[in-house]
Structures are given as structure tokens and as C-alpha cells.
Design an enzyme around this catalytic site. Sequence first.
Site, short mmCIF file in Angstrom:
data_model
loop_
_atom_site.label_atom_id
_atom_site.label_comp_id
_atom_site.label_asym_id
_atom_site.label_seq_id
_atom_site.Cartn_x
_atom_site.Cartn_y
_atom_site.Cartn_z
N THR A 1 22.49 -34.18 6.63
CA THR A 1 23.72 -33.49 7.07
C THR A 1 23.54 -32.91 8.47
O THR A 1 24.46 -32.96 9.30
CB THR A 1 24.05 -32.36 6.07
OG1 THR A 1 24.21 -32.95 4.78
CG2 THR A 1 25.31 -31.62 6.45
N HIS B 1 24.02 -35.58 10.93
CA HIS B 1 25.45 -35.86 11.16
C HIS B 1 26.02 -34.86 12.17
O HIS B 1 26.79 -35.21 13.06
CB HIS B 1 26.25 -35.73 9.86
CG HIS B 1 25.98 -36.81 8.86
ND1 HIS B 1 26.21 -38.14 9.10
CD2 HIS B 1 25.49 -36.75 7.60
CE1 HIS B 1 25.87 -38.85 8.04
NE2 HIS B 1 25.42 -38.02 7.11
#
Length: 345
Positions: free
Chosen positions: A44, A47
Amino acid sequence: MEQLMDAIVKPAAGPGLTLRKVPVPVPGPGEVLIKVHKTAICGTDVHIYNWDPWAQVHIKPPMTIGHEYVGEVAALGAGVTGLTVGQRVSGEGHITCHRCRNCHNGDIQWCKDTLSVGVDRDGAFAEYVCIPQSNVIIIDEGLPEDVVAFFDAFGNATHTALMFPLIGEDVLITGAGPIGIIAAGICKFAGARRVIITDVNDYRLELARKMGVDAAVNTAREDLPQIMKDQGLTEGFDVGLEMSGNGRALQQLIGSMRNGGKVSLLGISNKPVELDMNTIITKGLTLQGIYGRKMDNWHQMSYMVQGGLDVTPVITHRFHYTDFEKGFQAMLSGNSGKVVLDWTK
Ligand code: NAD
Ligand code: ZN
């Protein structure tokens, strides 16, 4: 006077992250301030670093990112009881409403109003992080901090792996990312017979071998049905864990299950995936979506590590937080497992 601390911040909409001074958070009523010792980088965070379409929708800069960490209690907000300053802690990253039907039932992983630390509010890639007391997890002093640093991801692996009984079962894991590799270790520890993992990345398959899998298969050039035969499987896998987020991997997994097999789905795809419904139906498969962790997974992780489960093969890089850029480059290369950052001065 406001105190300042170092934090890894997404300063504005766009790629990259910056190390900068931000105010030390002040714990409000029911909140706990944690002094961070070690953190780990999650997919994450990558990202968010890349500022991909998911991040563009979910992240509101400027903010501090990060949600995998271990540290110690630094200060208690008004009304907090049962914790002491200096106590070793980590934190459940999903802040839940305590009011919805699932929260009432103890199934916080299915809360309808989840907020994520390091996504929806300031995170833990900082000298201090502030979270509600109900999210604080007390960590035994005997547990290695390098491992507790990624208990959040280890918890995803635990949740997925332990969804269905494993003793004597043959397990297929698609995706040898950090979570797939940790899940492989959990499955062996929990008594699975054969644990076979697939990926298309040889570096990661080699890490999975170090974790003790029975076979690590590069499906770009190796034949899974042949390897199943070599491993003594006759009817297909009993349990499947999808941990790649890749549609072709999921199709292969469904095609390799035995009739009546159980499948846990963790991997998140960036596009819709086509599935052969008839195979799912005629095989009588059970498909279970997995999100986040159950609170009990935190206890299970501590007890598994204390009981001898060694997940350290998944740690491939360690840096001081001031070298966070090197950590992100290691993650971006694909030739990495878990990357741990040290926040001690
Ligand atoms: P990762 O992206 O590091 O690992 C995924 C792996 O899948 C990579 O090594 C990749 O090479 C491999 N892969 C790609 N195509 C494949 C194929 N055809 N067959 C087999 N493997 C293939 O991810 P991670 O951090 O280990 O997390 C695993 C997955 O779980 C990711 O999709 C992530 O987004 C998801 N996730 C979900 C939750 C949840 O709550 N549901 C939480 C954390 C992570
Ligand atoms: Zn809720």
C-alpha cells in the site's frame, strides 16, 4: 511550544515521498501516543509512493503514511487505562466504528466504516504515531521487533491461512509476495501436508523455499499439474490461498482445487477478473473473501512466533529511516521481501 518530529510524508498530489518535520501528535481522550521503534513497508505504501490511480482516490496530502510498526507507549490521552508509558506495543491499522453489526459481533474486519492508519489519517512512518486505545496491541518483550514491525501484514497472512482447517491438507498459495511467503510458513507450522507456492518471480520463489515450502513453482515456465503429481497429490488441492491479485493465478488456483475445496481470497486485483462459474459450481468450492485481520490474529501471531514459527527469511532489507528512499527502491525492484526501517536515532 509545539514539538516537532521526523516523518515520511506525501507532501502533495504526485509521485514520491519526503522526510520532513511535522508536529508530534497530541493524544486526545481515549488515544495513545506511541514512540515508533521499527516500521515495515507495505505494498500500500508503494501505491502511495507511486501515486497510482488507487492512491489518487484515497490519499489526501499532505499526510504521514505507514501502518506497519512496533514501538512503545509514550503518552496516554485522558481516560486511557490499563497501559503504561514504556510498554511495548503495536497497533491494529483498521480503526473501526464499534457500533455496526459486525463490530458488535467482534468481526471488526467487516466494519462498514473502517478508517485506515496511514491512508485515511496520519500514519506510523514517523517518530510518533497516535491511535485509539482500542487499536493498541500489547507486545511481549520477548518477541523480535524486526518481526513485530510487520505484524500487520503477517496478520493478513494469518487471517487468510487459518480461515480453513489445515492439518494434513495440501495447500496451494498463488503469489509469493511477502504475504504469500509468510502464509506458507504459517501453513507448514499449522500442520499442512504439502504447501506449494506459485509466482513468476524467481527471487521471491527462492525466499519461499527458505520458508520451507515443499515446492516453489514458476508458472511462467513450469507445469503445475506435473509438480502436483511429483508431490503425491491425486485429487487436487484441499485449500487454496490467492495472494497475487492476478486473474490468471486465480483461474489456475480454481482449476487445481479438489472437489469440495476451500479457497481464501486475499489478493486485490486492479481490474475485474473473469471466472469459470461452472467449475466453481460443479466442484462445490467454497470461496471466502479476506479483508484485514481479526483481532484474534494478533494473539495467534505472538503465540506462533513464541512457539517456534520463524518468518525472518522474508526480511530482505533493513535501513535507517533516513534511507527510506533505498527501502522504496528495493520494494519497487520486485527483488525484495519485507523491508524494515529503524526509527531509533
Ligand atoms: P505483492 O504484490 O508483493 O505480491 C504478489 C505476488 O504475486 C508478486 O510476487 C507477483 O510476482 C505474483 N504474481 C503475479 N502474477 C502471478 C501469477 N500469474 N501467478 C502467481 N503469482 C503471480 O503483494 P503482497 O504484499 O504479498 O500482498 C499480496 C496480495 O494481497 C496483494 O494483491 C495485496 O494487494 C493484497 N492484500 C490484500 C489485503 C486485504 O485485506 N485483502 C491486505 C494486504 C494485501
Ligand atoms: Zn463497525
